[in-house]
Enzyme design. Structure first.
Site, mmCIF file in Angstrom:
data_model
loop_
_atom_site.group_PDB
_atom_site.id
_atom_site.type_symbol
_atom_site.label_atom_id
_atom_site.label_comp_id
_atom_site.label_asym_id
_atom_site.label_seq_id
_atom_site.Cartn_x
_atom_site.Cartn_y
_atom_site.Cartn_z
ATOM 1 N N ASP A 115 9.282 -43.782 80.736
ATOM 2 C CA ASP A 115 8.375 -42.820 81.365
ATOM 3 C C ASP A 115 7.059 -43.529 81.646
ATOM 4 O O ASP A 115 6.605 -44.352 80.844
ATOM 5 C CB ASP A 115 8.140 -41.603 80.470
ATOM 6 C CG ASP A 115 7.648 -40.399 81.256
ATOM 7 O OD1 ASP A 115 8.433 -39.447 81.436
ATOM 8 O OD2 ASP A 115 6.483 -40.408 81.701
ATOM 9 N N SER A 116 6.452 -43.221 82.784
ATOM 10 C CA SER A 116 5.192 -43.869 83.142
ATOM 11 C C SER A 116 4.047 -43.423 82.238
ATOM 12 O O SER A 116 3.028 -44.101 82.133
ATOM 13 C CB SER A 116 4.842 -43.580 84.604
ATOM 14 O OG SER A 116 4.691 -42.192 84.813
ATOM 15 N N ARG B 22 22.137 -31.459 78.826
ATOM 16 C CA ARG B 22 22.007 -32.422 77.735
ATOM 17 C C ARG B 22 23.258 -32.397 76.851
ATOM 18 O O ARG B 22 23.727 -33.451 76.387
ATOM 19 C CB ARG B 22 20.759 -32.106 76.906
ATOM 20 C CG ARG B 22 19.460 -32.467 77.595
ATOM 21 C CD ARG B 22 18.269 -32.353 76.657
ATOM 22 N NE ARG B 22 17.800 -30.996 76.479
ATOM 23 C CZ ARG B 22 16.767 -30.457 77.130
ATOM 24 N NH1 ARG B 22 16.116 -31.166 78.036
ATOM 25 N NH2 ARG B 22 16.371 -29.218 76.880
ATOM 26 N N ALA C 23 8.920 -45.957 86.652
ATOM 27 C CA ALA C 23 10.373 -45.862 86.752
ATOM 28 C C ALA C 23 10.942 -46.751 87.848
ATOM 29 O O ALA C 23 11.933 -47.470 87.634
ATOM 30 C CB ALA C 23 10.779 -44.408 86.994
ATOM 31 N N PHE D 55 12.456 -41.230 83.422
ATOM 32 C CA PHE D 55 11.576 -40.061 83.426
ATOM 33 C C PHE D 55 11.858 -39.215 82.171
ATOM 34 O O PHE D 55 12.078 -38.016 82.246
ATOM 35 C CB PHE D 55 11.791 -39.208 84.688
ATOM 36 C CG PHE D 55 11.800 -39.989 85.974
ATOM 37 C CD1 PHE D 55 10.610 -40.329 86.604
ATOM 38 C CD2 PHE D 55 12.997 -40.392 86.543
ATOM 39 C CE1 PHE D 55 10.626 -41.052 87.795
ATOM 40 C CE2 PHE D 55 13.017 -41.113 87.727
ATOM 41 C CZ PHE D 55 11.827 -41.445 88.367
ATOM 42 N N CYS E 263 14.755 -31.137 90.738
ATOM 43 C CA CYS E 263 14.187 -29.844 90.347
ATOM 44 C C CYS E 263 13.257 -29.315 91.428
ATOM 45 O O CYS E 263 12.448 -28.432 91.180
ATOM 46 C CB CYS E 263 13.454 -29.959 89.012
ATOM 47 S SG CYS E 263 12.017 -31.055 89.056
#
Length: 414
Positions: A270-271, A232, A300, A248, A358
């Site tokens: 984001d969903s 970030r 997304a 996301f 990830c």
């Protein structure tokens, strides 16, 4: 007495861990000790010759090779990984085993400069990387959020919680146990998310001078993805004057950093409506009334398909794990190719793409190939600017390469 009742009673009566093999000895087949001698902490079911009949999940056992040599001590559980070793070459655990391991982990985080006035959230224990396989502990101010991934760590939770509050300079007053979804369901442990010590007294944490609402009670994982802290910060340096899309977004971490970095505008997608609301709350916490940010509670892939080309010149793709086990690798790679292909298709010329995986089952090379395939399909010229990984408070035991799960690329798209 049931297994659950026995261990509840044990945890109420004693503070320290069991100091010897409760249920006896596990012996390996000839030639199956090599990985243990290299200090790999997992012993798989196919390596085991004999197991005591009365051993139960979570018991502390001593592991011997075929000749009777002591290989180490660990937690037993049913499954492919049957023993997670805590100590090598010795029988039993010292009385202060957990405290000493936690103290070593905390000292490392101090030496990394993670504990300072403008930063009070970090990972204190990263499982095998901190030589405590099956345990995760994240720190948010004066609250430790603990997750057990093995029955043995579940049964040791009260001992660990008490040890956390004794760490000098850590100032941990609350320990929240959050393992309802992380423990093997076949173990029938029926864990409850609960405060082992202290209680809820505020949930705002500081990361590099930015404030975040951390929802460890109902949020994903321990409430915040501290593993993206350094990534970030890198994104912040690319953000000035750019139109940013954060896919996301979850808690909006990348969005908040982009705003501080001087982004022209930021869209967070984001969903989950709950995640979108948490993102909006974190934006308002740091930039109240700032009109540069918009939150979208949408799927997304649908958002990417419908958005206009050349609108965004900085896109972040940080999806949930597409492949949580080896059997899902093929479909996971298809997902990464599809997602990145759409980003390459839509990003503005000269744009920057931060893209991540990830998924522990997806290797670094697999992920790169998926992204490279997507780039080739798009026909765009793409350059790698940075190759990203997990930060130092998510260390990887050199004998346990499986601990490397986060991989990312920063790409410039011509």
């Amino acid at each position: 007495m049931s297994r659950k009742g026995k261990n509840q009673n044990y945890n109420e009566k004693q503070r320290g861990p069991k100091t010897g093999p409760e249920k006896g000895i596990i012996r390996l087949l000839p030639g199956k000790e090599e990985s243990v001698l290299r200090h790999h902490p997992w012993i798989f079911s196919g390596a085991i010759d004999t197991i005591p009949e009365d051993v139960e999940e979570g018991d502390l056992v001593t592991v011997l090779d075929a000749s009777g040599r002591i290989l180490g001590t660990g937690h037993y559980q049913i499954g492919s990984i049957m023993v997670r070793l805590l100590e090598f070459g010795k029988e039993g655990l010292d009385e202060d085993f957990y405290y000493n391991r936690l103290l070593s982990s905390f000292s490392l985080r101090q030496s990394l400069g993670l504990i300072r006035e403008n930063n009070n959230c970090f990972r204190l224990v990263h499982g095998e990387g901190d030589f405590l396989p099956g345990l995760i502990v994240d720190i948010y101010g004066d609250t430790a959020v603990m997750q057990a991934h093995s029955p043995g760590m579940h049964y040791a939770r009260h001992t660990i919680a008490e040890a956390l509050t004794r760490l000098p300079d850590a100032r941990i007053r609350n320990v929240y146990y959050k393992s309802e979804t992380t423990l093997p369901y076949k173990a029938a442990l029926d864990p409850e998310n609960e405060y082992l010590i202290g209680n809820y007294d505020g949930n705002i944490a500081l990361e590099n001078g930015l404030q975040f609402n951390i929802d460890w009670l109902k949020g994903q994982k321990t409430g915040f993805f501290v593993d993206q802290r350094e990534n970030r910060s890198l994104l912040e340096k690319f953000s000035a004057g750019r139109t940013v899309l954060n896919m996301f977004c979850y808690t909006g971490g990348f969005s908040v950093y982009a705003m501080r970095g001087g982004a022209k505008s930021v869209d967070s997608v984001d969903s989950s409506a709950k995640a979108a609301a948490l993102t909006e709350a974190n934006i308002q916490l740091n930039f109240p009334g700032d009109q540069r940010h918009t939150t979208h509670a949408e799927d997304a892939f649908k958002f990417l398909a419908e958005m206009p080309e050349d609108k965004y010149d900085l896109i972040i793709l940080d999806p949930p794990a597409f492949a949580k086990h080896r059997g899902a690798i093929k479909n996971g790679l298809i997902g990464y190719r599809k997602l990145n292909s759409k980003a390459f298709e839509k990003i503005k010329p000269g744009g920057i793409l931060f893209t991540f995986s990830c998924s522990q089952a997806i290797t670094r090379d697999m992920f790169r190939m998926a992204v490279f395939t997507a780039a080739a399909k798009s026909g765009r010229k793409v350059r790698i600017l940075h190759q990203l990984s997990q930060p130092a408070d998510h260390p990887i035991d050199i004998s346990h390469p499986e601990g490397e799960y986060l991989k990312g690329l920063v790409l410039e798209v011509e």
